[in-house]
Design a protein around this motif. Structure first.
Motif, PDB file in Angstrom:
ATOM      1  N   ASN A   1      -0.318   2.791  -2.738  1.00 12.31           N
ATOM      2  CA  ASN A   1       0.354   2.071  -1.641  1.00 12.31           C
ATOM      3  C   ASN A   1       0.716   3.030  -0.516  1.00 12.31           C
ATOM      4  O   ASN A   1       1.174   4.143  -0.770  1.00 12.31           O
ATOM      5  CB  ASN A   1       1.640   1.425  -2.154  1.00 12.31           C
ATOM      6  CG  ASN A   1       1.359   0.245  -3.063  1.00 12.31           C
ATOM      7  OD1 ASN A   1       0.263  -0.297  -3.071  1.00 12.31           O
ATOM      8  ND2 ASN A   1       2.362  -0.154  -3.830  1.00 12.31           N
TER       9      ASN A   1
ATOM     10  N   GLU B   1      -5.572  -4.852   0.840  1.00 15.25           N
ATOM     11  CA  GLU B   1      -4.471  -5.810   0.742  1.00 15.25           C
ATOM     12  C   GLU B   1      -3.333  -5.265   1.584  1.00 15.25           C
ATOM     13  O   GLU B   1      -2.985  -4.089   1.448  1.00 15.25           O
ATOM     14  CB  GLU B   1      -4.032  -5.960  -0.710  1.00 15.25           C
ATOM     15  CG  GLU B   1      -2.941  -7.007  -0.865  1.00 15.25           C
ATOM     16  CD  GLU B   1      -2.590  -7.219  -2.328  1.00 15.25           C
ATOM     17  OE1 GLU B   1      -3.164  -8.122  -2.953  1.00 15.25           O
ATOM     18  OE2 GLU B   1      -1.729  -6.477  -2.832  1.00 15.25           O
TER      19      GLU B   1
ATOM     20  N   ARG C   1      -2.857  -1.298   0.637  1.00 15.04           N
ATOM     21  CA  ARG C   1      -3.563  -0.508  -0.377  1.00 15.04           C
ATOM     22  C   ARG C   1      -5.022  -0.941  -0.376  1.00 15.04           C
ATOM     23  O   ARG C   1      -5.336  -2.115  -0.138  1.00 15.04           O
ATOM     24  CB  ARG C   1      -2.921  -0.659  -1.752  1.00 15.04           C
ATOM     25  CG  ARG C   1      -2.734  -2.083  -2.211  1.00 15.04           C
ATOM     26  CD  ARG C   1      -2.130  -2.103  -3.617  1.00 15.04           C
ATOM     27  NE  ARG C   1      -1.815  -3.459  -4.014  1.00 15.04           N
ATOM     28  CZ  ARG C   1      -1.543  -3.809  -5.262  1.00 15.04           C
ATOM     29  NH1 ARG C   1      -1.542  -2.901  -6.224  1.00 15.04           N
ATOM     30  NH2 ARG C   1      -1.271  -5.053  -5.575  1.00 15.04           N
TER      31      ARG C   1
HETATM   32  C1  LIG Z   1       1.960  -1.422  -4.621  1.00 17.15           C
HETATM   33  O1  LIG Z   1       2.377  -2.597  -3.991  1.00 17.15           O
HETATM   34  C2  LIG Z   1       2.052  -3.774  -4.704  1.00 17.15           C
HETATM   35  C3  LIG Z   1       2.361  -4.975  -3.835  1.00 17.15           C
HETATM   36  O2  LIG Z   1       3.640  -4.884  -3.290  1.00 17.15           O
HETATM   37  C4  LIG Z   1       2.805  -3.790  -6.022  1.00 17.15           C
HETATM   38  O3  LIG Z   1       2.506  -4.964  -6.758  1.00 17.15           O
HETATM   39  C5  LIG Z   1       2.378  -2.561  -6.799  1.00 17.15           C
HETATM   40  O4  LIG Z   1       3.110  -2.473  -8.003  1.00 17.15           O
HETATM   41  C6  LIG Z   1       2.581  -1.290  -5.991  1.00 17.15           C
HETATM   42  N1  LIG Z   1       1.955  -0.194  -6.704  1.00 17.15           N
HETATM   43  C7  LIG Z   1       2.582   0.931  -6.937  1.00 17.15           C
HETATM   44  C8  LIG Z   1       1.793   1.977  -7.679  1.00 17.15           C
HETATM   45  O5  LIG Z   1       3.716   1.156  -6.564  1.00 17.15           O
END
Ligand SMILES: *[C@@H]1O[C@H](CO)[C@@H](O)[C@H](O)[C@H]1NC(C)=O
Ligand SMILES: *[C@@H]1O[C@H](CO)[C@@H](O)[C@H](O)[C@H]1NC(C)=O
Length: 511
Positions: A281, A210, A266
């Motif tokens: 991410n 994604e 990710r």
């Molecule tokens: C990573 O990015 C996604 C999409 O922006 C978000 O929904 C998610 O919470 C993030 N994950 C972390 C572990 O920060």
């Protein structure tokens, strides 16, 4: 003026042409250093389990908060301690003879153990009192490598080990988690590839990435899945005690990127019940448009290797410098845009567990900037396997792990040569472990790569390969009076025809 600005603007090339391993050889002057796991006499292991000896490992479950790396404590109690006692970390935890090949010789019993540990430490490590008290507390740093772990205590030293006790099993909470993403340029400048490792085959979960440009809705791109089995190894130890299941290696192609643009991404797997297992991410900056005049910074090095941060495998004797190099590269991440690691990647030499450990070591770098590799003798060379050199430096891997674990934009990844454009750079990456003499397929590729570049747009033409062109200061060529690699001067002609500036880079001697 414009021209000089262009150069001024430009381009910092840092060539770290050194080798942790070479450093060692210079320091000690005794020739080759062995992969530490090869010093263990796995075929000599005898079983003398002793109930009065105990080995306990904790915590039993690792990665409860999604970590892929954790410290583990291993407590040993041995009524008859000896300074040669050592602890091997085995993964999978079940490492007895049931995984062995049949011995073939009816007079000989099948071996009890036939896989090497993924790492080891002496019981006296940071517990010098062990030989008196029989008590030791060892700390290991484990990474998620898709299987559980057990710690085995051996007496008798590492060459003639006697297995005296085995610990409880411990495991990561999700051993299959998608891990260690690594970026590489795709076949065109506006494509980035993301490669990662997991325990999910395609019948269990669908791999994808994604990704999104800042502030835009995210997209999903599918990934292809590869793996390889023991039979694709060319010999030992890769095919015997060094074998370990490599898991599944996924690659997704993020296409139609805008130049010089920051993306977040990710990796993920969609399970049959539609639940999604996400990786962490990350962000990367896409490649500049070919010829674009912007700040473009490149790092090129080779022969890095890996080491264990917990000091396992007597690390100070093998490649401790690889951690210093890795740490420096992580510290400097903001100051370069793309990395070329031109051969001799892990020095796993047929011990496959080392590949996960290497991808974990470089993850902060490789998940952020394209990590472009070339093939070296330690990835590829094996007798009668199609490599130009008949050495055994790959430990039986014959290129298969390298070409599967890392993506390169080659037509055929078993033939490790490719070109890639990055702004004002054209890189022609050759494969010094395959024939490149005139008339070969690779010679044609090199000619084509060098001649099709538009030098006005891409003034920086970089030709790179693992082995030296021209001359080699390697001792053994000196001893035979040749001062060069066998194919070292075969490319004189196409290289001589290059007009304008160019740069030829290789790593050092073939250790
Ligand atoms: C990573 O990015 C996604 C999409 O922006 C978000 O929904 C998610 O919470 C993030 N994950 C972390 C572990 O920060
Ligand atoms: C490499 O790192 C180790 C451990 O941090 C340190 O002790 C050593 O001095 C470093 N070596 C160099 C050459 O920087």
């Amino acid at each position: 003026m414009e021209e000089s600005l262009r150069w001024l603007h430009a381009l910092m090339i840092v060539c770290l042409l050194f080798s942790s391993r070479l450093g060692y050889v210079w320091a000690h002057g005794d020739g080759l250093v062995d992969q530490p796991l090869s010093k263990i006499g796995v075929h000599n292991i005898v079983v003398e389990l002793d109930d009065s000896v105990s080995v306990n490992a904790y915590p039993p479950i690792l990665g409860l908060e999604g970590q892929d790396t954790e410290w583990v404590t291993v407590n040993i109690e041995h009524p008859n301690p000896d300074k040669n006692d050592w602890v091997g970390v085995f993964s999978p935890a079940k490492f007895d003879g049931s995984t062995c090949w049949p011995s073939g010789d009816p007079k000989k019993q099948s071996p009890y153990v036939c896989t090497a540990p993924i790492k080891y430490k002496f019981a006296t490590d940071s517990n010098s009192g062990y030989t008196k008290t029989g008590k030791s507390c060892l700390k290991f740093q484990l990474i998620n490598q898709r299987a559980d772990f057990a710690f085995a205590l051996f007496s008798g030293g590492i060459w003639n080990p006697k297995l005296v006790a085995i610990s409880n099993k411990i495991s990561f909470s999700n051993p299959k988690a998608p891990l260690y993403p690594r970026l590489a340029q795709g076949k065109s400048w506006d494509e980035m590839t993301v490669t990662w490792t997991s325990g999910y085959n395609i019948d269990e979960a669908v791999p994808f990435v994604e990704w999104a440009r800042d502030g835009e809705p995210s997209k999903q791109s599918p990934a292809g899945t590869l793996t390889f089995d023991k039979n694709s190894m060319c010999g030992g130890p890769a095919r015997s005690v060094g074998w370990r299941d490599p898991g599944f290696i996924h690659t997704s192609f993020l296409k139609d990127l805008w130049p010089n643009t920051v993306y977040t991404y990710r990796v993920a797997h969609r399970l049959c019940n539609n639940e999604i297992v996400w990786g962490k991410n990350y962000t990367f900056k896409s490649s500049p448009f070919p010829g674009e005049d912007s700040l473009q910074r490149v790092i090129i090095f080779g022969d890095m290797g890996k080491a264990e941060r917990d000091g396992s495998n007597e690390y100070s004797n093998y490649q401790p410098g690889s951690l210093n190099t890795t740490d420096q590269l992580i510290k400097d991440l903001r100051n370069y845009d793309i990395v070329f690691h031109i051969g001799d990647i892990t020095y796993s030499n047929g011990y496959l567990s080392q590949w996960d450990q290497f991808t974990a070591q470089v993850e902060p770098i490789a998940a952020t900037v394209p990590y472009m590799i070339a093939s070296g003798n330690h990835e590829r060379d094996w007798p009668n396997s199609g490599s130009f050199y008949d050495g055994e430096d790959s430990g039986g891997e014959c290129g298969v792990p390298a070409e599967t674990m890392f993506f390169v934009p080659a037509e055929n990844r078993a033939k490790f040569w490719y070109k890639t454009d990055y702004g004002m750079f054209r890189f022609c990456i050759a494969d010094s472990e395959h024939d490149w003499r005139e008339g070969t397929e690779q010679y044609k590729f090199i000619e084509e790569c060098l001649s099709t570049v538009d030098r006005r747009k891409q003034p920086w033409l970089i030709f790179s390969a693992h082995r030296p062109l021209g001359y080699s200061s390697n001792q053994w060529y000196g001893e035979e009076g040749s001062f060069e690699e066998p194919m070292g001067r075969e490319l004189t002609e196409p290289l001589a025809e290059i007009q304008g500036r160019y740069c030829i880079l290789w790593t050092c001697a073939q250790l």
